[in-house]
Motif scaffolding. Structure first.
Motif, PDB file in Angstrom:
ATOM      1  N   GLU A  97      76.105  29.703  20.575  1.00 56.89           N
ATOM      2  CA  GLU A  97      77.152  29.224  19.671  1.00 56.89           C
ATOM      3  C   GLU A  97      77.402  30.240  18.554  1.00 56.89           C
ATOM      4  O   GLU A  97      78.555  30.476  18.171  1.00 56.89           O
ATOM      5  N   ALA A  98      76.313  30.836  18.030  1.00 56.09           N
ATOM      6  CA  ALA A  98      76.453  31.834  16.964  1.00 56.09           C
ATOM      7  C   ALA A  98      77.187  33.074  17.464  1.00 56.09           C
ATOM      8  O   ALA A  98      78.054  33.616  16.774  1.00 56.09           O
ATOM      9  N   ILE A  99      76.848  33.519  18.678  1.00 60.96           N
ATOM     10  CA  ILE A  99      77.497  34.694  19.269  1.00 60.96           C
ATOM     11  C   ILE A  99      78.987  34.440  19.458  1.00 60.96           C
ATOM     12  O   ILE A  99      79.831  35.276  19.097  1.00 60.96           O
ATOM     13  N   HIS A 100      79.320  33.275  20.010  1.00 61.34           N
ATOM     14  CA  HIS A 100      80.731  32.966  20.264  1.00 61.34           C
ATOM     15  C   HIS A 100      81.502  32.767  18.964  1.00 61.34           C
ATOM     16  O   HIS A 100      82.691  33.118  18.883  1.00 61.34           O
ATOM     17  N   ASN A 101      80.847  32.217  17.948  1.00 60.96           N
ATOM     18  CA  ASN A 101      81.524  32.071  16.659  1.00 60.96           C
ATOM     19  C   ASN A 101      81.857  33.445  16.070  1.00 60.96           C
ATOM     20  O   ASN A 101      82.951  33.651  15.527  1.00 60.96           O
ATOM     21  N   GLU A 102      80.931  34.417  16.209  1.00 57.18           N
ATOM     22  CA  GLU A 102      81.179  35.775  15.726  1.00 57.18           C
ATOM     23  C   GLU A 102      82.318  36.431  16.508  1.00 57.18           C
ATOM     24  O   GLU A 102      83.156  37.138  15.935  1.00 57.18           O
ATOM     25  N   ILE A 103      82.338  36.196  17.826  1.00 57.87           N
ATOM     26  CA  ILE A 103      83.407  36.754  18.662  1.00 57.87           C
ATOM     27  C   ILE A 103      84.765  36.190  18.245  1.00 57.87           C
ATOM     28  O   ILE A 103      85.754  36.927  18.105  1.00 57.87           O
ATOM     29  N   ILE A 104      84.820  34.877  18.023  1.00 53.44           N
ATOM     30  CA  ILE A 104      86.074  34.245  17.620  1.00 53.44           C
ATOM     31  C   ILE A 104      86.535  34.789  16.270  1.00 53.44           C
ATOM     32  O   ILE A 104      87.716  35.101  16.081  1.00 53.44           O
ATOM     33  N   GLU A 105      85.609  34.938  15.311  1.00 54.79           N
ATOM     34  CA  GLU A 105      85.970  35.485  13.999  1.00 54.79           C
ATOM     35  C   GLU A 105      86.483  36.912  14.134  1.00 54.79           C
ATOM     36  O   GLU A 105      87.430  37.306  13.440  1.00 54.79           O
ATOM     37  N   LYS A 106      85.866  37.695  15.027  1.00 53.11           N
ATOM     38  CA  LYS A 106      86.316  39.070  15.243  1.00 53.11           C
ATOM     39  C   LYS A 106      87.726  39.082  15.834  1.00 53.11           C
ATOM     40  O   LYS A 106      88.583  39.872  15.415  1.00 53.11           O
ATOM     41  N   ILE A 107      87.984  38.210  16.799  1.00 54.46           N
ATOM     42  CA  ILE A 107      89.311  38.146  17.418  1.00 54.46           C
ATOM     43  C   ILE A 107      90.356  37.711  16.406  1.00 54.46           C
ATOM     44  O   ILE A 107      91.471  38.256  16.365  1.00 54.46           O
ATOM     45  N   ILE A 108      90.020  36.743  15.556  1.00 58.94           N
ATOM     46  CA  ILE A 108      90.944  36.310  14.504  1.00 58.94           C
ATOM     47  C   ILE A 108      91.300  37.494  13.615  1.00 58.94           C
ATOM     48  O   ILE A 108      92.463  37.700  13.252  1.00 58.94           O
ATOM     49  N   HIS A 109      90.289  38.294  13.278  1.00 57.49           N
ATOM     50  CA  HIS A 109      90.501  39.433  12.372  1.00 57.49           C
ATOM     51  C   HIS A 109      91.379  40.511  12.998  1.00 57.49           C
ATOM     52  O   HIS A 109      92.307  41.009  12.357  1.00 57.49           O
ATOM     53  N   VAL A 110      91.091  40.887  14.240  1.00 52.81           N
ATOM     54  CA  VAL A 110      91.787  42.040  14.820  1.00 52.81           C
ATOM     55  C   VAL A 110      93.171  41.694  15.365  1.00 52.81           C
ATOM     56  O   VAL A 110      94.024  42.573  15.499  1.00 52.81           O
ATOM     57  N   THR A 111      93.421  40.421  15.692  1.00 52.79           N
ATOM     58  CA  THR A 111      94.722  40.074  16.279  1.00 52.79           C
ATOM     59  C   THR A 111      95.766  39.679  15.249  1.00 52.79           C
ATOM     60  O   THR A 111      96.971  39.725  15.544  1.00 52.79           O
ATOM     61  N   ASN A 112      95.332  39.256  14.048  1.00 52.35           N
ATOM     62  CA  ASN A 112      96.277  38.765  13.030  1.00 52.35           C
ATOM     63  C   ASN A 112      97.144  37.626  13.554  1.00 52.35           C
ATOM     64  O   ASN A 112      98.260  37.421  13.086  1.00 52.35           O
ATOM     65  N   GLY A 113      96.654  36.911  14.553  1.00 54.20           N
ATOM     66  CA  GLY A 113      97.398  35.752  15.050  1.00 54.20           C
ATOM     67  C   GLY A 113      98.608  36.084  15.892  1.00 54.20           C
ATOM     68  O   GLY A 113      99.470  35.238  16.112  1.00 54.20           O
ATOM     69  N   ILE A 114      98.689  37.312  16.407  1.00 52.40           N
ATOM     70  CA  ILE A 114      99.824  37.702  17.246  1.00 52.40           C
ATOM     71  C   ILE A 114      99.591  37.198  18.661  1.00 52.40           C
ATOM     72  O   ILE A 114      98.615  37.601  19.317  1.00 52.40           O
ATOM     73  N   PRO A 115     100.452  36.306  19.176  1.00 46.98           N
ATOM     74  CA  PRO A 115     100.183  35.647  20.465  1.00 46.98           C
ATOM     75  C   PRO A 115      99.904  36.602  21.624  1.00 46.98           C
ATOM     76  O   PRO A 115      98.950  36.395  22.378  1.00 46.98           O
ATOM     77  N   VAL A 116     100.710  37.648  21.779  1.00 43.36           N
ATOM     78  CA  VAL A 116     100.514  38.542  22.926  1.00 43.36           C
ATOM     79  C   VAL A 116      99.186  39.279  22.817  1.00 43.36           C
ATOM     80  O   VAL A 116      98.519  39.555  23.824  1.00 43.36           O
ATOM     81  N   TYR A 117      98.747  39.556  21.619  1.00 38.30           N
ATOM     82  CA  TYR A 117      97.473  40.230  21.399  1.00 38.30           C
ATOM     83  C   TYR A 117      96.304  39.277  21.679  1.00 38.30           C
ATOM     84  O   TYR A 117      95.272  39.673  22.232  1.00 38.30           O
ATOM     85  N   LEU A 118      96.474  38.007  21.303  1.00 38.41           N
ATOM     86  CA  LEU A 118      95.463  36.995  21.627  1.00 38.41           C
ATOM     87  C   LEU A 118      95.292  36.864  23.132  1.00 38.41           C
ATOM     88  O   LEU A 118      94.166  36.738  23.638  1.00 38.41           O
ATOM     89  N   ASP A 119      96.412  36.887  23.850  1.00 39.02           N
ATOM     90  CA  ASP A 119      96.373  36.789  25.309  1.00 39.02           C
ATOM     91  C   ASP A 119      95.558  37.937  25.904  1.00 39.02           C
ATOM     92  O   ASP A 119      94.770  37.752  26.831  1.00 39.02           O
ATOM     93  N   LEU A 120      95.737  39.126  25.352  1.00 37.58           N
ATOM     94  CA  LEU A 120      94.990  40.289  25.818  1.00 37.58           C
ATOM     95  C   LEU A 120      93.494  40.105  25.557  1.00 37.58           C
ATOM     96  O   LEU A 120      92.656  40.461  26.398  1.00 37.58           O
ATOM     97  N   MET A 121      93.138  39.538  24.423  1.00 40.71           N
ATOM     98  CA  MET A 121      91.736  39.321  24.090  1.00 40.71           C
ATOM     99  C   MET A 121      91.079  38.316  25.029  1.00 40.71           C
ATOM    100  O   MET A 121      89.919  38.459  25.406  1.00 40.71           O
ATOM    101  N   VAL A 122      91.829  37.286  25.396  1.00 33.90           N
ATOM    102  CA  VAL A 122      91.300  36.308  26.353  1.00 33.90           C
ATOM    103  C   VAL A 122      91.039  36.975  27.705  1.00 33.90           C
ATOM    104  O   VAL A 122      89.997  36.765  28.330  1.00 33.90           O
ATOM    105  N   ASP A 123      91.997  37.800  28.154  1.00 32.96           N
ATOM    106  CA  ASP A 123      91.811  38.528  29.413  1.00 32.96           C
ATOM    107  C   ASP A 123      90.584  39.433  29.336  1.00 32.96           C
ATOM    108  O   ASP A 123      89.795  39.526  30.289  1.00 32.96           O
ATOM    109  N   THR A 124      90.409  40.094  28.200  1.00 29.33           N
ATOM    110  CA  THR A 124      89.249  40.969  27.996  1.00 29.33           C
ATOM    111  C   THR A 124      87.955  40.182  28.109  1.00 29.33           C
ATOM    112  O   THR A 124      87.003  40.597  28.792  1.00 29.33           O
ATOM    113  N   TYR A 125      87.906  39.030  27.454  1.00 30.81           N
ATOM    114  CA  TYR A 125      86.716  38.177  27.495  1.00 30.81           C
ATOM    115  C   TYR A 125      86.391  37.747  28.917  1.00 30.81           C
ATOM    116  O   TYR A 125      85.237  37.829  29.365  1.00 30.81           O
ATOM    117  N   MET A 126      87.404  37.298  29.638  1.00 27.48           N
ATOM    118  CA  MET A 126      87.179  36.795  30.998  1.00 27.48           C
ATOM    119  C   MET A 126      86.698  37.904  31.939  1.00 27.48           C
ATOM    120  O   MET A 126      85.845  37.667  32.808  1.00 27.48           O
TER     121      MET A 126
END
Length: 290
Positions: A97-126
């Motif tokens: 849970e701690a690892i995933h919380n850090e990953i989510i915080e990192k994604i929030i920081h680097v994407t700035n909430g841009i939908p297409v960039y979030l989609d790329l991050m999900v693909d990267t994770y998978m």
């Protein structure tokens, strides 16, 4: 069903999507159609439920979206807990849970909430999840890969105009008119409106129009890295400085001072900038701004 495109959706594509939608008249199917620019639906079309311009998502919405994509600890079904971590089951769950919380915080920081960039991050994770435990270092700021993807449909004339729009922090009709007059990228004033249909241009009001920040940064970096464009870079900032400085001297608005100062730092020689700033600070002091 989700339909998404990095490019504009032309009439033929839109017709094909609508044809498919009509194939499900008796089923409760929701079609979500995304595009870089606004879709020209007919106002009388009964298929249309609602239309929204998607800007940056909030941190709360990003977290909800990522967790809905299973970027979280999955408990007993979690491969990370079973294979990648040590300790008791409860200790593994807490670590995961701690690892995933850090990953989510990192994604929030680097994407700035841009939908297409979030989609790329999900693909990267998978993709990473297939072979190893995802780590923070896997989620780097690679927006430089996204900007060319969004802009590769523009011809050289359109791209030159977008480069000009990347200089001001915001603009209005007068600023655009000035830039077209001074630098003539091959776009007329009557053509400017079509650029405002794209998702990375935000028309907050006729007097305050902005460009998506990461697109703007990419365009500016592209200019600065071109050794043949350095004089052009300074010239544009100098022209904008003269405009905002003139506006400031007429209205003595602190907002106009900030814009003039921003372009002065980037377009004036240091000694000229310091002399201008010294004179302007006197005005600001007398007005009680500082």
């Amino acid at each position: 069903f989700f339909f998404d495109s990095f490019e504009s959706v032309d009439l033929n594509r839109l017709t094909r999507v609508k044809t498919l939608m009509y194939k499900f008249p008796s089923f409760p199917v929701l079609f979500i159609v995304g595009s870089q620019n606004k879709l020209n639906w007919e106002s009388s079309d009964e298929l249309i439920v609602d239309e929204h311009i998607v800007g940056e998502l909030s941190a709360k919405d990003i977290r909800s979206f990522l967790e809905s994509c299973n970027i979280k600890c999955l408990g007993e079904q979690c491969s990370s807990c079973q294979h990648s971590l040590d300790g008791t089951n409860e200790e593994k769950r807490q670590q995961c849970e701690a690892i995933h919380n850090e990953i989510i915080e990192k994604i929030i920081h680097v994407t700035n909430g841009i939908p297409v960039y979030l989609d790329l991050m999900v693909d990267t994770y998978m993709q990473i999840k297939k072979t190893e435990q995802p780590k923070l270092e896997h989620f780097t700021d690679n927006r430089n890969e996204i900007a060319p993807l969004l802009l590769n449909k523009f011809n050289s004339t359109d791209l030159a105009f977008l480069e000009l729009l990347s200089f001001p922090n915001y603009w209005n009709y007068q600023v655009v008119k000035l830039l077209l007059k001074e630098f003539n990228p091959g776009i007329s004033l009557s053509q400017v409106g079509r650029f405002y249909e794209y998702s990375f241009i935000h028309e907050h009001s006729p007097k305050h129009i902005t460009m998506q920040n990461f697109i703007r940064q990419w365009l500016q970096q592209r200019i600065k890295e071109n050794k043949h464009a350095q004089e052009f870079y300074e010239d544009v900032h100098h022209v904008l400085f003269n405009y905002y400085d003139g506006q400031f001297k007429q209205q003595e608005s602190f907002e106009l001072f900030k814009e003039a100062a921003y372009h002065a730092q980037l377009g004036l020689k240091s000694d000229i900038f310091e002399s201008w700033l010294s004179d302007v600070l006197t005005i600001l002091l007398n007005k009680g701004y500082i």
